[in-house]
Design a protein around this motif. Structure first.
Motif, PDB file in Angstrom:
ATOM      1  N   UNK A  40       0.823  -1.182   0.056  1.00 37.13           N
ATOM      2  CA  UNK A  40      -0.028   0.072   0.199  1.00 37.13           C
ATOM      3  C   UNK A  40       0.789   1.350   0.100  1.00 37.13           C
ATOM      4  N   UNK A  41       2.145   1.138  -0.324  1.00 31.74           N
ATOM      5  CA  UNK A  41       2.932   2.424  -0.356  1.00 31.74           C
ATOM      6  C   UNK A  41       2.664   3.456  -0.987  1.00 31.74           C
ATOM      7  N   UNK A  42       2.105   3.357  -2.293  1.00 34.64           N
ATOM      8  CA  UNK A  42       1.676   4.239  -3.291  1.00 34.64           C
ATOM      9  C   UNK A  42       0.759   5.358  -2.594  1.00 34.64           C
ATOM     10  N   UNK A  43      -0.212   4.728  -1.608  1.00 33.49           N
ATOM     11  CA  UNK A  43      -0.922   5.595  -0.847  1.00 33.49           C
ATOM     12  C   UNK A  43      -0.770   6.144   0.584  1.00 33.49           C
ATOM     13  N   UNK A  44      -0.025   5.024   1.073  1.00 31.86           N
ATOM     14  CA  UNK A  44       0.320   5.316   2.430  1.00 31.86           C
ATOM     15  C   UNK A  44       1.927   5.721   2.675  1.00 31.86           C
ATOM     16  N   UNK A  45       2.199   6.906   2.403  1.00 31.42           N
ATOM     17  CA  UNK A  45       3.559   7.420   2.393  1.00 31.42           C
ATOM     18  C   UNK A  45       3.561   8.848   3.272  1.00 31.42           C
ATOM     19  N   UNK A  46       5.086   8.986   3.413  1.00 30.28           N
ATOM     20  CA  UNK A  46       5.192  10.252   4.132  1.00 30.28           C
ATOM     21  C   UNK A  46       4.939  11.653   2.875  1.00 30.28           C
ATOM     22  N   UNK A  47       5.367  11.665   1.875  1.00 33.86           N
ATOM     23  CA  UNK A  47       5.075  12.698   0.719  1.00 33.86           C
ATOM     24  C   UNK A  47       3.645  12.928   0.593  1.00 33.86           C
TER      25      UNK A  47
END
Length: 564
Positions: free
Chosen positions: A435-442
């Motif tokens: 899910x990193x494309x939606x859940x990330x710092x940026x």
């Protein structure tokens, strides 16, 4: 968007609490935080590059899982040089730079100290196993084979199988409660204890502010090496370590004397602290804080939020009992929802309950410890069978759920390949969660309604509120139609008008010098109407959901109110 209404003022003055009491500890798993040299493994320079981000979170201290020289058979918990930095992570100069830059941003630095066992590649153990009469031999724990030639007793490894490995060269077994590459140090030997204390001094002289001490409740063992009684509740398919009751390897009285020696070394320096990793019942746990005359751990780690079923009744019972026990003992409370050994709390409690859980952690009385990425709502990653590296999983392939890789996946910085953790052409040491494309710092940094900014709001509110930093804790009755009461300073006349008993609402008040904050947490999916006279004139400080009002606590919602 969640709702947040402004800054609270108070008369909190410096010196009322130590930094480790008023602040928030943030755990970094260095292999997974930020790779600066494109080898697929996080490192110290990667952390240094992210210090501004860490400072933006409102945390007080950053704690590093082990960075010492190690063959990495248990990813750093097998130490080959207690006073060296493993080249995977950098150099001592890199570490000194990190400490200097962290301190410049007001961040304390804590290290993971592993005194119970070393690596089998540590020079001490290499010497110890060279012959039975080597001066280092007694630095470790050796036993002759049993009469049948087998292991000396029935002690078990946490990672499955016996806790003993036979050494062909010297004809004896050595003890290890983890992988065979982690031989146990003999804490009954005063030379070992002096060396461990000197290790703490070495790092404090380099500016380290505190230590998390690994498996501190295991340091002492039965000198007679007696078999441990069988656990009648154990069943095949459960971890083999649980098949016996660990009365000769855990929580022995002599452990407290050993901890006091470590504490004495810390107390030679100003304003340093020690957190002990301890999985024990509350009353036993708190004995590891010691007494004013014989202090031990500043914070005996309280993991009970992780271990308690996630419902309002059980959580309230836990918090009530723990807070009362801490008050009786004169120690300081602390809370944990996640770490490198436990599945991500967003996975355990579910996405719907994520913000309620985060709110609970950061508003309870005491010191919270946050695991990297939990501020984003990171969840367990999927680890294909051919990418599993955790020795706990590899050693127990038939036991479900023991693997720790899912909660150790790389930090999710952006939607770029590998979540911005490492170069796009490099395979990270563990796969990034899907899910990193939606859940990330940026993405979350620029979204005012994100989990990251909700976390920052909570930490700011905690910092600005004397009630949330210093205040007492009292839970409130929230049964169907029951008045909310808190004893001498009762909130009288209000109630949660529930349609059924066991509403799943946990409510408590934090109070300091007339400032009162009411925390409402709905553990259920159903809306709960509120009738609280005290909310007339009260100010809504925070809601985990948009459009909160004074008449309803919505399903899965957390609310904070400043009471008039």
């Amino acid at each position: 968007m969640f709702c947040y209404a402004g800054r609270m003022t108070h008369s909190l003055t410096a010196g009322q609490l130590k930094w480790w009491q008023s602040g928030i500890i943030y755990q970094i798993y260095p292999r997974s935080f930020q790779d600066s040299n494109n080898d697929g493994i996080g490192d110290l320079n990667g952390v240094t590059a992210r210090l501004d981000y860490l400072a933006s979170l409102g945390v007080t201290a950053i704690w590093f899982s082990p960075i010492f020289t190690s063959p990495m058979k248990d990813f750093g918990y097998d130490v080959a040089d207690y006073k060296g930095i493993d080249p995977l992570f950098g150099t001592l100069d890199d570490f000194d730079t990190l400490v200097r830059e962290a301190h410049a941003r007001g961040l304390k630095v804590m290290l993971d100290f592993v005194p119970n066992h070393s690596s089998d590649e540590h020079p001490w153990f290499v010497e110890a196993r060279s012959s039975r009469d080597n001066p280092r031999r007694d630095w470790y724990m050796w036993r002759d084979p049993a009469p049948d030639g087998g292991v000396p007793n029935n002690w078990k490894s946490f990672f499955g199988g016996s806790a003993w490995t036979y050494d062909d060269a010297t004809g004896q077994y050595y003890l290890h409660q983890f992988v065979s590459g982690q031989p146990e140090l003999n804490w009954a030997n005063p030379d070992v204890r002096r060396e461990m204390a000197d290790t703490l001094r070495f790092w404090m002289q380099r500016g380290v502010d505190g230590f998390r001490v690994d498996v501190i409740w295991l340091l002492a063992k039965d000198p007679d090496y007696r078999d441990e009684p069988r656990n009648p509740d154990w069943r095949p398919g459960q971890p083999e370590h649980n098949s016996v009751q660990h009365i000769h390897t855990q929580d022995l009285p002599l452990t407290h004397a050993y901890i006091r020696e470590l504490r004495a070394a810390l107390d030679e320096f100003d304003d340093r602290m020690m957190v002990g990793e301890i999985y024990l019942p509350i009353d036993t746990l708190l004995t590891y804080a010691g007494t004013p005359d014989a202090p031990e751990c500043h914070l005996p780690f309280n993991f009970h939020l992780i271990l308690t079923p996630w419902n309002a009744a059980d959580i309230r019972k836990l918090v009530d009992e723990y807070d009362a026990a801490v008050t009786r003992s004169g120690s300081w409370p602390n809370w944990v929802l996640g770490n490198h050994d436990q599945h991500r709390f967003a996975t355990r409690v579910g996405r719907e309950q994520y913000r309620a859980a985060q709110t609970l952690l950061l508003t309870l009385r005491g010191t919270p410890t946050v695991y990297y990425g939990d501020e984003l709502g990171m969840e367990d990653g999927f680890i294909p069978a051919d990418r599993v590296v955790d020795p706990a999983a590899l050693g127990q392939p038939d036991v479900p759920g023991v693997g720790r890789d899912p909660e150790r996946t790389p930090m999710q910085w952006s939607a770029e390949p590998h979540a911005g953790f490492t170069d796009a052409h490099v395979q990270p040491w563990l796969p990034v969660a899907e899910n990193f494309t939606a859940v990330n710092v940026a993405a979350q940094d620029v979204d005012p309604a994100s989990d990251l900014n909700y976390f920052r709001t909570l930490t700011r509110l905690r910092r600005d509120s004397a009630a949330l930093t210093l205040g007492t804790y009292r839970s409130l009755e929230t049964g169907a139609g029951q008045p909310i009461q808190t004893g001498p300073t009762a909130l009288t006349g209000g109630s949660f008008e529930n349609t059924q008993a066991g509403s799943g609402v946990f409510a408590f008040v934090r109070e300091h010098e007339g400032e009162r904050v009411l925390v409402l947490l709905n553990f259920g999916a159903q809306d709960v109407p509120l009738t609280l006279p005290e909310l007339h004139g009260a100010s809504l400080l925070l809601s985990s959901q948009d459009g909160a009002g004074a008449d309803t606590l919505r399903g899965n919602e957390a609310q904070l109110w400043r009471l008039a």
